[in-house]
Design an enzyme around this catalytic site. Structure first.
Site: not given
Ligand code: NAD
Length: 437
Positions: A11, A152-154, A254, A263, A331
C-alpha cells in the site's frame, strides 16, 4: 505539497508512487533498511504490474524519494501517511496495532510543523483517536490533526485502483485537515471521483464493512456453487443471473477455493472481534469466516477424493500458489492450507507459480518448486489449478495429458471448459458446474 509515507509495502509504495504521479513531493520511509536500499538502487521489492515504470518515472522527475530516516521524511511534510502493516494478532485475531502505534510515537518525536497524520493502514475503530492521544501525550505543544483515509486498492490492479478509485474516504472533522486532503486528491477531480467525508470512526469502519461484505459475497457464491453441484445447476449462470441485478452487482461472484490474501482473512477477524466487544456480534461475518476456513480444507479433500480417497504415493501438480494472479503476495493464500493437508495425506507436491515461489519456498519448504508449469506435470497423478494466472489458461492440453501419469484435473478456478477438457481425455472436475457440460 510535501507528503511523507511511512511504510513502503504494497500500500505505501503504490500510494507514495501514485501521489508523486499526482505531482506531489513524496518521501517514503520504512524501518526495513534492506527494502529502502533496494528501492534506492531502483529495485521494486514487490510484484505489482506497472509499478516499476511508475516508480522509475517519478524518481527521475525527483518527486519521489526513499529514506530510512523518519526525521528527513516528516520534516516539512503537510501530510504524514501511516501505511504500516496491521496483521492479525497471534492467538486472538485482533488487529495488531503495534506498528501503527510505533509509527505514531516516531512521528511525535520528529513533528516540526503543522501536519495531518493520516492512517492509510486498515485500522479498527478507535485507532485514530489513540494515535491522536499518543502524539498529544508526547508533544502537548504540537499542532496537528489526525485523519483516516482507508485504502481500497487491489493487489494486481493497484495502480489503476489508486489512480481511478470508485471513491476516496476521508475521516476527520477538522476543516484544516480536510482542506489538506482535498488538495492531495485534487487531480481526481478531473475524473469526478467522489470524496466521501466522514468522521474518524465512520471512515475506519467503512473499510472493514466493505471488506467483510466482499468476503461474504465470495463465501455466498461458494456455497451456491456447492448447491449447484448437488442439484445439477451451473454456478456461472446463477452468478450472471443474479449479478445483472443492479442491487447485487456482478463482481466477487466467482466460485473458488475460498478467499485469502493480506486483507480479507485478517479484516473479517478483526471486525468480528470489534463487534463482539461492542456487544453486537456480526453473526453473518462469523459464519463467513468459519465457512471460508472449512472451504479450504474441503478443497484439499476434494483433490484427495479425485485420487480415490488417499494421497499415499501420489504425485500432485499444483499450478498457482498466490491468493490471486498478478501478485507475489502469499499471505493467507488458500494454498497454505490446501498443500499441507495434501502432504499430510501422503502426497508429494510439485508446484509452480509465476511470481509467488520465492515467498512460498519460505513458508512451505518441503514442496518441490518447478521453474516451468509443465515440469510439475511430469508423472503427476493429478493437477490442481489453484490460481488463475493467464499463463495457465493457454496450456497445451495434449502436452499436459502426455506428461501426466493419470489425467486427473481439479480446476478450482473454473479456468478450463469442461467439454474441451473431457474431449482432451481428462478426468476433469471444476467448481459448481454440472457434469453434463
Ligand atoms: P506490508 O507488510 O506490505 O508493508 C508494511 C511496511 O511497513 C513494511 O515494509 C514494514 O517494514 C513497514 N513498517 C512497519 N512498521 C514501520 C515503522 N514503524 N516505520 C516505518 N515502516 C514500518 O503491508 P501492506 O500490504 O502494504 O498493508 C499495509 C496496510 O494497508 C495494512 O493495514 C493493510 O490491511 C492495508 N491494506 C492493504 C491492501 C493490500 O492489498 N495489501 C489493500 C488495502 C489496505
Amino acid at each position: 505539497m510535501r507528503i511523507a509515507m511511512i511504510g513502503v509495502g504494497y500500500v505505501g509504495l503504490v500510494s507514495g508512487a501514485c501521489f508523486s504521479e499526482f505531482g506531489h513531493d513524496v518521501i517514503c520511509v520504512d524501518s526495513n533498511r534492506e527494502r529502502i536500499a533496494a528501492l534506492e538502487r531502483g529495485e521494486i521489492p514487490i510484484f505489482e504490474p506497472g509499478l516499476d515504470d511508475l516508480v522509475a518515472r517519478n524518481l527521475q522527475a525527483n518527486r519521489l524519494h526513499f529514506t530510512h530516516d523518519l526525521k528527513t521524511a516528516v520534516t516539512g511534510a503537510e501530510a504524514i501517511f501511516i501505511a504500516v502493516g496491521t496483521p492479525s494478532r497471534r492467538g486472538d485475531g485482533h488487529a495488531d496495532l503495534s506498528f501503527v502505534y510505533q509509527a505514531a510515537r516516531d512521528i511525535a518525536a520528529k513533528l516540526s510543523s503543522y501536519a495531518v497524520i493520516v492512517t492509510k493502514s486498515t485500522v479498527p475503530v478507535g485507532t485514530g483517536r489513540e494515535v491522536e492521544r499518543i502524539i498529544r501525550a508526547a508533544r502537548p505543544e504540537a499542532v496537528f490533526d489526525v485523519a483516516s483515509n482507508p485504502e481500497f486498492l487491489r493487489e494486481g490492479a493497484a495502480i489503476n485502483d489508486f489512480m481511478r478509485p470508485d471513491r476516496v474516504v476521508i475521516g476527520t472533522q477538522s476543516e484544516r485537515a480536510r482542506a489538506v486532503l482535498r488538495r492531495i486528491y485534487r487531480p481526481l477531480n478531473l475524473i469526478e471521483t467522489l470524496i466521501l467525508f466522514a468522521d474518524l470512526e465512520t471512515a475506519e469502519l467503512i473499510k472493514y464493512a466493505a471488506n467483510a461484505f466482499l468476503a461474504m459475497k465470495i463465501s455466498y457464491i461458494n456455497q451456491i456453487a456447492d448447491l449447484c453441484e448437488k442439484v445439477g445447476a451451473d454456478v456461472h449462470d446463477v452468478a450472471r443471473g443474479i449479478g445483472l441485478d443492479g442491487r447485487i452487482g456482478a463482481k466477487f461472484l466467482h466460485p473458488g477455493p475460498g478467499y485469502g490474501g493480506s486483507c480479507f482473512p485478517k479484516d473479517t477477524l478483526a471486525l468480528m472481534h470489534t463487534a463482539q466487544e461492542a456487544g453486537t456480534p456480526l453473526t453473518l461475518v462469523e459464519a463467513t469466516v468459519a465457512f471460508n476456513d472449512l472451504r479450504k480444507e474441503q478443497m484439499a479433500d476434494r483433490v484427495l477424493a479425485a485420487l480415490g480417497g488417499s494421497g499415499k504415493g501420489k504425485r500432485i501438480a499444483v499450478l498457482g500458489l498466490t491468493f490471486k494472479p498478478n501478485t507475489d503476495d502469499m499471505r493467507d493464500s488458500p494454498s497454505l492450507t490446501i498443500l499441507p493437508r495434501l502432504q499430510a495425506a501422503g502426497a508429494e507436491i510439485l508446484a509452480h507459480d509465476p511470481a509467488g515461489m520465492a515467498e512460498a519456498r519460505k513458508l512451505m519448504p518441503d514442496v518441490t518448486y518447478c521453474e516451468d508449469a509443465y515440469q510439475t506435470l511430469d508423472g503427476a497423478d493429478a493437477m490442481v489449478l489453484l490460481t488463475e494466472w493467464n499463463a495457465y489458461r493457454a496450456m497445451d492440453l495434449g502436452r499436459m495429458h502426455a506428461l501426466m501419469r493419470q489425467p486427473v484435473v481439479i480446476d478450482l478456478r473454473n479456468v478450463y471448459g469442461s467439454r474441451e477438457m473431457r474431449k482432451a481425455g481428462f478426468d476433469y472436475r471444476s467448481v459448481g458446474r454440472p457434469k453434463r457440460d
